[in-house]
Design a protein around this motif. Structure first.
Motif, PDB file in Angstrom:
ATOM      1  N   LYS A 129       5.562   0.546  14.535  1.00 26.19           N
ATOM      2  CA  LYS A 129       5.038  -1.026  14.515  1.00 26.19           C
ATOM      3  C   LYS A 129       4.099  -1.246  13.350  1.00 26.19           C
ATOM      4  O   LYS A 129       3.218  -0.396  13.121  1.00 26.19           O
ATOM      5  CB  LYS A 129       4.365  -1.348  15.801  1.00 26.19           C
ATOM      6  CG  LYS A 129       4.313  -2.915  15.901  1.00 26.19           C
ATOM      7  CD  LYS A 129       3.597  -3.399  17.335  1.00 26.19           C
ATOM      8  CE  LYS A 129       3.610  -4.706  17.608  1.00 26.19           C
ATOM      9  NZ  LYS A 129       2.895  -5.123  18.830  1.00 26.19           N
ATOM     10  N   LEU A 130       4.256  -2.244  12.599  1.00 26.81           N
ATOM     11  CA  LEU A 130       3.411  -2.707  11.620  1.00 26.81           C
ATOM     12  C   LEU A 130       2.238  -3.469  12.360  1.00 26.81           C
ATOM     13  O   LEU A 130       2.357  -4.334  12.914  1.00 26.81           O
ATOM     14  CB  LEU A 130       4.332  -3.706  10.763  1.00 26.81           C
ATOM     15  CG  LEU A 130       3.508  -4.170   9.426  1.00 26.81           C
ATOM     16  CD1 LEU A 130       3.173  -2.931   8.338  1.00 26.81           C
ATOM     17  CD2 LEU A 130       4.134  -5.347   8.832  1.00 26.81           C
ATOM     18  N   ILE A 131       0.878  -2.997  11.873  1.00 20.60           N
ATOM     19  CA  ILE A 131      -0.280  -3.553  12.347  1.00 20.60           C
ATOM     20  C   ILE A 131      -0.968  -4.190  10.901  1.00 20.60           C
ATOM     21  O   ILE A 131      -1.001  -3.398  10.170  1.00 20.60           O
ATOM     22  CB  ILE A 131      -1.033  -2.517  12.984  1.00 20.60           C
ATOM     23  CG1 ILE A 131      -0.239  -1.838  14.168  1.00 20.60           C
ATOM     24  CG2 ILE A 131      -2.316  -2.868  13.468  1.00 20.60           C
ATOM     25  CD1 ILE A 131      -1.154  -0.645  14.864  1.00 20.60           C
ATOM     26  N   GLY A 142       2.655   3.812  11.882  1.00 20.57           N
ATOM     27  CA  GLY A 142       2.961   5.376  11.799  1.00 20.57           C
ATOM     28  C   GLY A 142       1.857   6.308  11.385  1.00 20.57           C
ATOM     29  O   GLY A 142       2.356   7.351  10.792  1.00 20.57           O
ATOM     30  N   GLY A 143       0.717   5.827  11.230  1.00 18.62           N
ATOM     31  CA  GLY A 143      -0.611   6.526  10.884  1.00 18.62           C
ATOM     32  C   GLY A 143      -0.612   6.384   9.401  1.00 18.62           C
ATOM     33  O   GLY A 143      -1.595   6.892   8.687  1.00 18.62           O
ATOM     34  N   LYS A 144       0.262   5.831   8.656  1.00 18.09           N
ATOM     35  CA  LYS A 144       0.172   5.529   6.898  1.00 18.09           C
ATOM     36  C   LYS A 144      -0.686   4.070   6.863  1.00 18.09           C
ATOM     37  O   LYS A 144      -0.340   3.190   7.548  1.00 18.09           O
ATOM     38  CB  LYS A 144       1.444   5.513   6.542  1.00 18.09           C
ATOM     39  CG  LYS A 144       1.868   6.898   6.632  1.00 18.09           C
ATOM     40  CD  LYS A 144       3.230   6.950   5.694  1.00 18.09           C
ATOM     41  CE  LYS A 144       3.926   8.417   5.643  1.00 18.09           C
ATOM     42  NZ  LYS A 144       5.050   8.351   4.795  1.00 18.09           N
ATOM     43  N   VAL A 145      -1.504   4.182   5.999  1.00 17.44           N
ATOM     44  CA  VAL A 145      -2.439   2.860   5.566  1.00 17.44           C
ATOM     45  C   VAL A 145      -1.998   2.369   4.226  1.00 17.44           C
ATOM     46  O   VAL A 145      -1.781   3.201   3.378  1.00 17.44           O
ATOM     47  CB  VAL A 145      -3.925   3.060   5.568  1.00 17.44           C
ATOM     48  CG1 VAL A 145      -4.657   2.007   5.472  1.00 17.44           C
ATOM     49  CG2 VAL A 145      -4.171   3.516   7.259  1.00 17.44           C
ATOM     50  N   LEU A 146      -1.763   1.130   4.043  1.00 19.16           N
ATOM     51  CA  LEU A 146      -1.264   0.751   2.501  1.00 19.16           C
ATOM     52  C   LEU A 146      -2.584   0.294   2.009  1.00 19.16           C
ATOM     53  O   LEU A 146      -3.547  -0.289   2.507  1.00 19.16           O
ATOM     54  CB  LEU A 146      -0.393  -0.580   2.705  1.00 19.16           C
ATOM     55  CG  LEU A 146       0.929  -0.231   3.214  1.00 19.16           C
ATOM     56  CD1 LEU A 146       1.714  -1.912   3.253  1.00 19.16           C
ATOM     57  CD2 LEU A 146       1.637   0.864   2.366  1.00 19.16           C
ATOM     58  N   LYS A 198       5.396  -1.572  -1.849  1.00 18.78           N
ATOM     59  CA  LYS A 198       4.388  -0.956  -1.101  1.00 18.78           C
ATOM     60  C   LYS A 198       4.737  -0.510   0.443  1.00 18.78           C
ATOM     61  O   LYS A 198       4.468   0.535   1.095  1.00 18.78           O
ATOM     62  CB  LYS A 198       2.998  -1.527  -1.073  1.00 18.78           C
ATOM     63  CG  LYS A 198       2.159  -1.629  -2.378  1.00 18.78           C
ATOM     64  CD  LYS A 198       0.999  -2.096  -2.684  1.00 18.78           C
ATOM     65  CE  LYS A 198       0.302  -2.047  -4.030  1.00 18.78           C
ATOM     66  NZ  LYS A 198      -0.932  -2.454  -3.987  1.00 18.78           N
ATOM     67  N   LEU A 199       5.514  -1.630   1.245  1.00 20.36           N
ATOM     68  CA  LEU A 199       5.705  -1.610   2.392  1.00 20.36           C
ATOM     69  C   LEU A 199       6.882  -0.340   2.394  1.00 20.36           C
ATOM     70  O   LEU A 199       6.955  -0.043   3.499  1.00 20.36           O
ATOM     71  CB  LEU A 199       6.492  -2.810   2.777  1.00 20.36           C
ATOM     72  CG  LEU A 199       5.148  -3.889   3.151  1.00 20.36           C
ATOM     73  CD1 LEU A 199       6.078  -5.281   3.282  1.00 20.36           C
ATOM     74  CD2 LEU A 199       4.623  -3.542   4.152  1.00 20.36           C
ATOM     75  N   GLU A 200       7.526  -0.006   1.517  1.00 21.53           N
ATOM     76  CA  GLU A 200       8.567   0.825   1.768  1.00 21.53           C
ATOM     77  C   GLU A 200       8.062   2.187   2.088  1.00 21.53           C
ATOM     78  O   GLU A 200       8.783   3.134   2.555  1.00 21.53           O
ATOM     79  CB  GLU A 200       9.402   0.981   0.359  1.00 21.53           C
ATOM     80  CG  GLU A 200      10.467  -0.007   0.016  1.00 21.53           C
ATOM     81  CD  GLU A 200      10.943   0.010  -1.225  1.00 21.53           C
ATOM     82  OE1 GLU A 200      10.662   0.999  -1.941  1.00 21.53           O
ATOM     83  OE2 GLU A 200      11.969  -1.049  -1.534  1.00 21.53           O
ATOM     84  N   ILE A 201       6.854   2.653   1.929  1.00 26.03           N
ATOM     85  CA  ILE A 201       6.231   3.961   2.148  1.00 26.03           C
ATOM     86  C   ILE A 201       6.082   3.911   3.645  1.00 26.03           C
ATOM     87  O   ILE A 201       5.750   4.987   4.300  1.00 26.03           O
ATOM     88  CB  ILE A 201       4.890   4.335   1.444  1.00 26.03           C
ATOM     89  CG1 ILE A 201       3.910   3.511   1.925  1.00 26.03           C
ATOM     90  CG2 ILE A 201       5.113   4.175  -0.006  1.00 26.03           C
ATOM     91  CD1 ILE A 201       2.445   3.845   1.332  1.00 26.03           C
ATOM     92  N   LEU A 202       6.070   2.834   4.495  1.00 28.84           N
ATOM     93  CA  LEU A 202       5.717   2.651   5.854  1.00 28.84           C
ATOM     94  C   LEU A 202       7.066   3.226   6.590  1.00 28.84           C
ATOM     95  O   LEU A 202       8.126   2.721   6.309  1.00 28.84           O
ATOM     96  CB  LEU A 202       5.108   1.510   6.159  1.00 28.84           C
ATOM     97  CG  LEU A 202       3.871   1.056   5.826  1.00 28.84           C
ATOM     98  CD1 LEU A 202       3.468  -0.247   6.078  1.00 28.84           C
ATOM     99  CD2 LEU A 202       2.732   1.833   5.892  1.00 28.84           C
ATOM    100  N   PRO A 203       7.113   3.804   7.752  1.00 24.85           N
ATOM    101  CA  PRO A 203       7.836   4.283   8.665  1.00 24.85           C
ATOM    102  C   PRO A 203       8.546   3.183   9.353  1.00 24.85           C
ATOM    103  O   PRO A 203       8.301   3.129  10.675  1.00 24.85           O
ATOM    104  CB  PRO A 203       7.432   5.215   9.487  1.00 24.85           C
ATOM    105  CG  PRO A 203       6.060   5.029   9.562  1.00 24.85           C
ATOM    106  CD  PRO A 203       5.530   4.558   8.282  1.00 24.85           C
TER     107      PRO A 203
END
Length: 220
Positions: A129-131, A142-146, A198-203
């Protein structure tokens, strides 16, 4: 009703032949015959896959494919009348999932459609989920931060506060430029492009920022 295969082909007999074979194989089918009808149609409907002719009146297939790829991973099979065009399409990285050269067998089209759909639809959908954390000025999934600029963060928070609402470029300018400076619409397009990249790196299953043809942008 199932989500349809969209055929975009200006040769009516070829389009109808592909339609009949796909329907025989159990698919729902819609047809368009002009390139400039595609994006308006996609803004109002969903497609399962697009069979997209390269040479179309109104807007060519390559331009349509690139436009779709800005917003979606919707499967696309390009259709061309010349073998040498396939090499050019591959070199231009059009983003298509497969290519078919005319003349072709309708059974080949059905087989290619089935193969692409198996490859795409068998992938497990991401449940992350995008937070958007306004207190921490942070976007994560998913634990990744932009790492976002202040403008990019204001842009995504503006869009995300009202999912599904379409914002014009002028409305986004007013929302993210607090000093009321004058900027062009292309500046907004540039910010959106960088943010989407940038959003493409998020799962995430799909990029949540969509371009609405001729209008602006929305957040899904």
């Amino acid at each position: 009703m199932n989500t349809p295969i969209l055929i975009v082909e200006d040769e009516i007999k070829i389009a109808e032949l592909m339609r009949d074979y796909l329907i025989r194989d159990g698919y729902e089918v819609e047809m368009l015959h002009r390139g400039d009808e595609v994006m308006p149609w996609l803004n109002q409907h969903q497609a399962r896959l697009i069979l997209l002719d390269l040479m179309l009146p109104g807007l060519d297939g390559l331009s349509i494919c690139r436009e779709v790829r800005q917003n979606s991973n919707l499967p696309i099979i390009m259709i061309t009348a010349r073998v040498e065009e396939i090499d050019r399409l591959l070199g231009l990285s059009s983003g298509a999932d497969d290519y078919i050269c005319k003349p072709f067998s309708p059974r080949e089209v059905c087989a290619r459609v089935a193969a692409v759909l198996r490859r795409v639809e068998d992938k497990p959908a991401s449940q992350d989920k995008l937070i958007i954390d306004e207190d921490k000025y942070q976007v994560r999934a998913g634990g990744k931060v932009l790492e976002l600029t202040a403008l990019e963060f204001r842009l995504i928070t503006t869009l995300a506060k009202h999912p599904g609402r379409v914002y014009s470029r002028n409305q986004l300018m007013e929302a993210i430029y607090t000093d009321q400076r004058l900027v062009s619409e292309r500046t907004i397009d540039s910010h959106v492009k960088k943010l989407r990249k940038k959003l493409e790196i998020l799962p995430l299953a799909e990029n949540p920022i969509r371009s609405i043809y001729g209008v602006g942008y929305k957040f899904d």
